[in-house]
Write a protein that holds these residues in place. Structure first.
Motif, PDB file in Angstrom:
ATOM      1  N   SER A   1       0.841  -1.203   0.000  1.00 28.73           N
ATOM      2  CA  SER A   1       0.000   0.000   0.000  1.00 28.73           C
ATOM      3  C   SER A   1       0.871   1.245   0.000  1.00 28.73           C
ATOM      4  O   SER A   1       1.824   1.351   0.780  1.00 28.73           O
TER       5      SER A   1
ATOM      6  N   GLN B   1      -3.958   6.199  -0.041  1.00 26.25           N
ATOM      7  CA  GLN B   1      -5.371   6.170  -0.395  1.00 26.25           C
ATOM      8  C   GLN B   1      -5.821   7.566  -0.747  1.00 26.25           C
ATOM      9  O   GLN B   1      -5.648   8.513   0.024  1.00 26.25           O
TER      10      GLN B   1
ATOM     11  N   TYR C   1     -12.725   4.475  -9.009  1.00 27.54           N
ATOM     12  CA  TYR C   1     -11.372   4.986  -9.229  1.00 27.54           C
ATOM     13  C   TYR C   1     -10.648   4.146 -10.275  1.00 27.54           C
ATOM     14  O   TYR C   1     -10.825   2.904 -10.346  1.00 27.54           O
TER      15      TYR C   1
ATOM     16  N   ILE D   1      -6.678   4.266 -12.747  1.00 24.73           N
ATOM     17  CA  ILE D   1      -5.365   4.894 -12.923  1.00 24.73           C
ATOM     18  C   ILE D   1      -5.174   5.246 -14.383  1.00 24.73           C
ATOM     19  O   ILE D   1      -5.356   4.403 -15.280  1.00 24.73           O
TER      20      ILE D   1
ATOM     21  N   SER E   1      -1.039   0.446  -9.188  1.00 20.83           N
ATOM     22  CA  SER E   1      -2.454   0.192  -9.478  1.00 20.83           C
ATOM     23  C   SER E   1      -3.280   0.842  -8.378  1.00 20.83           C
ATOM     24  O   SER E   1      -2.757   1.233  -7.334  1.00 20.83           O
ATOM     25  N   VAL E   2      -4.621   0.968  -8.634  1.00 24.45           N
ATOM     26  CA  VAL E   2      -5.519   1.575  -7.674  1.00 24.45           C
ATOM     27  C   VAL E   2      -6.761   0.697  -7.545  1.00 24.45           C
ATOM     28  O   VAL E   2      -7.268   0.138  -8.540  1.00 24.45           O
ATOM     29  N   GLU E   3      -7.251   0.533  -6.340  1.00 21.84           N
ATOM     30  CA  GLU E   3      -8.483  -0.227  -6.111  1.00 21.84           C
ATOM     31  C   GLU E   3      -9.669   0.625  -6.523  1.00 21.84           C
ATOM     32  O   GLU E   3      -9.809   1.755  -6.069  1.00 21.84           O
TER      33      GLU E   3
ATOM     34  N   GLY F   1      -9.905   3.484  -3.675  1.00 20.35           N
ATOM     35  CA  GLY F   1      -8.917   4.485  -4.055  1.00 20.35           C
ATOM     36  C   GLY F   1      -7.550   4.245  -3.467  1.00 20.35           C
ATOM     37  O   GLY F   1      -6.713   5.156  -3.442  1.00 20.35           O
TER      38      GLY F   1
ATOM     39  N   ILE G   1      -3.837   3.112  -3.543  1.00 18.16           N
ATOM     40  CA  ILE G   1      -2.812   2.898  -4.570  1.00 18.16           C
ATOM     41  C   ILE G   1      -1.822   1.878  -4.032  1.00 18.16           C
ATOM     42  O   ILE G   1      -1.345   1.980  -2.892  1.00 18.16           O
ATOM     43  N   ARG G   2      -1.469   0.895  -4.842  1.00 16.23           N
ATOM     44  CA  ARG G   2      -0.551  -0.162  -4.442  1.00 16.23           C
ATOM     45  C   ARG G   2       0.521  -0.334  -5.510  1.00 16.23           C
ATOM     46  O   ARG G   2       0.331   0.064  -6.670  1.00 16.23           O
TER      47      ARG G   2
ATOM     48  N   ILE H   1      -4.682   9.661 -11.030  1.00 18.19           N
ATOM     49  CA  ILE H   1      -5.825   8.856 -10.621  1.00 18.19           C
ATOM     50  C   ILE H   1      -7.096   9.579 -11.047  1.00 18.19           C
ATOM     51  O   ILE H   1      -7.227  10.790 -10.848  1.00 18.19           O
TER      52      ILE H   1
END
Length: 773
Positions: free
Chosen positions: A157, A160, A179, A181, A189-191, A195, A197-198, A216
């Motif tokens: 992570s 966020q 959300y 990217i 990447s983003v969930e 939101g 970001i990982r 984003i």
């Protein structure tokens, strides 16, 4: 129930009582009339040409004859919402924005049109503004900055991000955000729902790339087509971890050092490179092997983080000409997560060559100490120093004594063999030690030579102190009044001591006796009593002191004994003889008075002389002494033109007037101004004296250097060819003139003075110049 329409019903009980209806439609047992509404909504941001119909009011007492009047009050009544008082239709006249106000509370009432008497009690209702998707998502905290360690695992992570949507989240999908990217793949990447970001790639190396710019996007309507979107930027920085071992750029380093370098001097530097930052990039150095590990030492420069090789001991080219060292550089801070990537250290070899230097001669000893007896004659040998050249050439050595170490030149040295001799007798009591330096040159080298002057017994002993001995008048015979001791500038030999004796001339005196204590001291005894200050207040006792040296030296010292007045306890009261002597002469006060009178008389005399010599200056300047209005009068009678001795006409002429310029005499003009054009002196043949004088007056008026006051103007010119002839009396003869000067009266007021002067017959010649200008 009708959407958008509410109706006035007279047979509805708000309290849900049982209702009964008669044959004629009358409502029985009615407790209260009330309003019944449907749900009212108005779509926001309506931009149609006509007002929007919100709803309609209607009462069961309204028979349609126009006797009922509908009234609307509350939020926005009359401005935003208007009502047709006959039909009860409500319209919205303005565009509504739900984000500004989501609902409005209004009050409806039916009254008689003619009397405005309420026919029903007022009732409230709410008009809600129905939301549409008219607001894009926003990131209130953007742009974002995040940090993540390099070499992080996939899915770590980072940050966020959160977006907001001003639309109604309870109605439709207008505020449902998703959300995604847009920039930053494939690294991050983003969930979609949260939101977060990982990281998306493994082994992201900070040394390869440190910063990433990620974009984003947040989109409403659940991300479907037609939804509104907003974006934000996220700057992600990879932080450093210790994932790189140190590395020496070279495996072998070559250095050199001269054999004349001293311990502590720097030989060379080397540095291992580590791309990590901060503590992760620190490198510690140490010597781990080599035949020069005892000759050299290693330190670390705190600023440059370099390994510094220094001399630990001096090297000798003739003994060993090269050394080898092995240096290790290692990280002090190792991350256990990357321990398997090690080892986190590196080694390098240093080869040091010794350079030959022309070394100075070396003395056999670091210092020399010699002894010589004082008073030894010049040329007495003191000692020999010896130095040798350690170079292969083994050049001869020459010796000398630097003069600054032997300023008085007590010693000399043989330049060839280093033998030191005296040049003058030495005195141990004046200077017991002589510390000199001897230079041995092939290259300047010095050695310290300490020369001790041996003592000879050439100084007699003397009293240790020269204080007077105070003795009471009432001293008893046999009492010790003083214990004497002595000192000697010479050194005291073993078992050498001082002996004391009375001088032969006082050996048999009846006042005092001396006893030698045989410990280099002596005691003085009183032989009688009855001493009196009036009879004799001071006694002098000569004493011989012998030092028993070789050769023996003795001296006679005088002991002063003063008789004093004491009390009953032998405490000295006074040793002064003045109270027993009558004072002679004037007292101290009288002397001071006489001196004061003398000083006052001297001051008066000096003041009188100064006043007599002072020059008195007049306080008032009389008007006739003002040089600016001086009239110079000459009372000499001229002898005519032939008289050249009675008067000199040249003294009346101003040499400066020849060129037409008359400077001021009281100041020095700063600038010289030329005569104005057009104003010049008349030609030589001019006969117009009036023009000549006017010209000269104009020159004086226009000249800024001319005096501002009346002054003498000198005219050294007389017109030629004048019918009147010369007016100067200097050229007149002693006889009576035949000329008639009465015509001067017609020349005007300017010549009135001349007309009065020459209009009468006067055989004496009188010259008087006054102010004419």
């Amino acid at each position: 129930m009708y959407i958008g329409v509410f109706v006035f019903v007279g047979h509805l009980s708000l309290h849900r009582h049982k209702q009964k209806v008669g044959k004629e439609g009358q409502v029985l047992h009615r407790s209260k009339r009330g309003w019944v509404w449907n749900q009212f909504f108005v779509i926001e941001e309506y931009t149609g040409p006509d007002p929007v119909l919100v709803g309609r009011l209607h009462s069961d007492v309204d028979s349609g004859d126009g006797n009922i009047k509908y009234i609307l009050s509350g939020e926005g009544a009359g401005t935003i919402f208007v009502i047709d008082d006959k039909t009860g239709n409500i319209h919205a006249t303005k565009t509504l924005d739900r984000e500004e106000q989501a609902q409005y509370t209004l009050t409806a009432q039916a009254v008689a049109r003619d009397t405005n008497k309420p026919l029903e009690p007022p009732s409230e209702f709410i008009v809600k503004v129905q939301d549409i998707n008219d607001n894009p998502p926003e990131f209130p905290h953007g742009p974002y900055y995040a940090r993540v360690p390099e070499m992080s695992n996939v899915g770590t992570s980072v940050l966020q991000v959160t977006a907001t949507d001003a639309d109604d989240p309870t109605y439709g999908n207008s505020a449902r955000l998703v959300y995604s990217i847009l920039q930053g793949q494939p690294y991050f990447s983003v969930e979609p729902q949260t939101g977060i970001i990982r990281t998306a790639l493994p082994n992201m190396d900070r040394e390869a790339r440190q910063e990433y710019d990620v974009v984003i996007q947040a989109k409403d309507m659940g991300g479907h087509m037609g939804g509104l979107s907003g974006t934000t930027e996220v700057k992600i920085t990879l932080t450093d971890v210790n994932d790189n071992p140190p590395k020496f750029p070279q495996s072998v380093y070559s250095m050199s050092v001269s054999e004349d370098k001293v311990a502590g001097e720097e030989v060379g530097r080397l540095k291992a490179k580590d791309p990590d930052l901060g503590d992760n990039g620190l490198v510690n150095y140490r010597l781990i092997d080599g035949d020069g590990i005892n000759m050299f030492e290693l330190t670390t420069d705190s600023e440059t983080r370099e390994a510094v090789i220094k001399l630990k001991k001096m090297v000798d080219f003739e003994t060993k000409r090269s050394y080898t060292l092995k240096v290790e550089g290692s990280n002090p801070h190792i991350d256990p997560q990357f321990l398997a990537w090690g080892p986190y250290k590196d080694e390098a070899t240093i080869k040091i060559s010794v350079e030959d230097a022309d070394e100075p001669p070396v003395f056999i000893a670091s210092s020399y100490t010699f002894e010589v007896e004082e008073n030894a004659p010049p040329g007495t040998p003191v000692g020999r120093v010896h130095a040798k050249d350690t170079d292969v050439a083994n050049n001869p050595v020459r010796y000398m004594i630097p003069r600054y170490t032997d300023v008085e030149q007590f010693f000399s040295i043989n330049a060839e063999d280093g033998m030191i001799t005296t040049t003058k007798p030495l005195d141990r009591e004046t200077q017991p030690w002589h510390n000199i330096s001897v230079s041995a040159t092939e290259i300047d080298t010095k050695v310290r030579v300490n020369i001790k002057v041996k003592d000879v017994n050439d100084n007699p002993p003397e009293f240790a102190t020269n204080n007077e001995v105070l003795m009471c008048e009432t001293v008893a015979p046999g009492k010790v009044i003083e214990t004497l001791s002595a000192v000697d500038k010479d050194e005291m030999a073993y078992r050498q001591h001082f002996t004391f004796n009375l001088a032969p001339e006082v050996a048999h005196n009846h006042n005092f006796s001396l006893k030698d204590n045989r410990d280099s001291t002596a005691s003085i005894y009183v032989l009688r009593k009855g001493f009196s200050r009036l009879t004799q207040d001071v006694y002098y006792l000569p004493i011989e002191i012998n030092d028993n040296g070789i050769p023996a030296m003795s001296s006679t010292n005088t002991l002063t004994i003063r008789v004093c007045s004491c009390d009953s306890k032998d405490t000295i009261l006074s040793c002064n003889v003045e109270p027993y002597v009558l004072p002679a002469g004037l007292s101290t006060g009288a002397l001071i008075a006489i001196l004061a009178c003398i000083v006052i008389l001297l001051a008066i005399v000096v003041l009188f002389v100064a006043l007599r010599r002072q020059k008195k200056e007049p306080l008032i300047v009389f008007e006739e002494e003002d040089i600016r209005e001086n009239i110079i009068t000459y009372d000499d009678e001229g002898g005519g033109e032939e008289d050249t001795e009675a008067f000199d006409i040249a003294t009346l002429q101003n040499p400066d007037g020849a060129n037409g310029f008359l400077p001021r005499k009281d100041i020095k003009p700063e600038l010289q101004y030329p005569i104005r054009p057009g104003i010049g002196r008349p030609a030589a043949n001019s006969v117009d004296v009036d023009d000549f004088i006017k010209t000269r007056i104009a020159e004086a008026d226009s000249d800024p250097t001319a005096p501002p006051y009346d002054s003498i103007q000198i005219y050294g010119y007389e017109g030629r060819g004048s019918l009147a002839g010369s007016l100067s009396s200097l050229e007149s003869v002693t006889t009576e003139s035949d000329l008639d000067y009465d015509y001067l009266q017609s020349w005007g007021p300017r010549f009135k003075k001349l007309a009065d002067l020459y209009g009468t017959k006067d055989y004496s010649t009188r010259i008087q110049f006054s102010n004419c200008g």
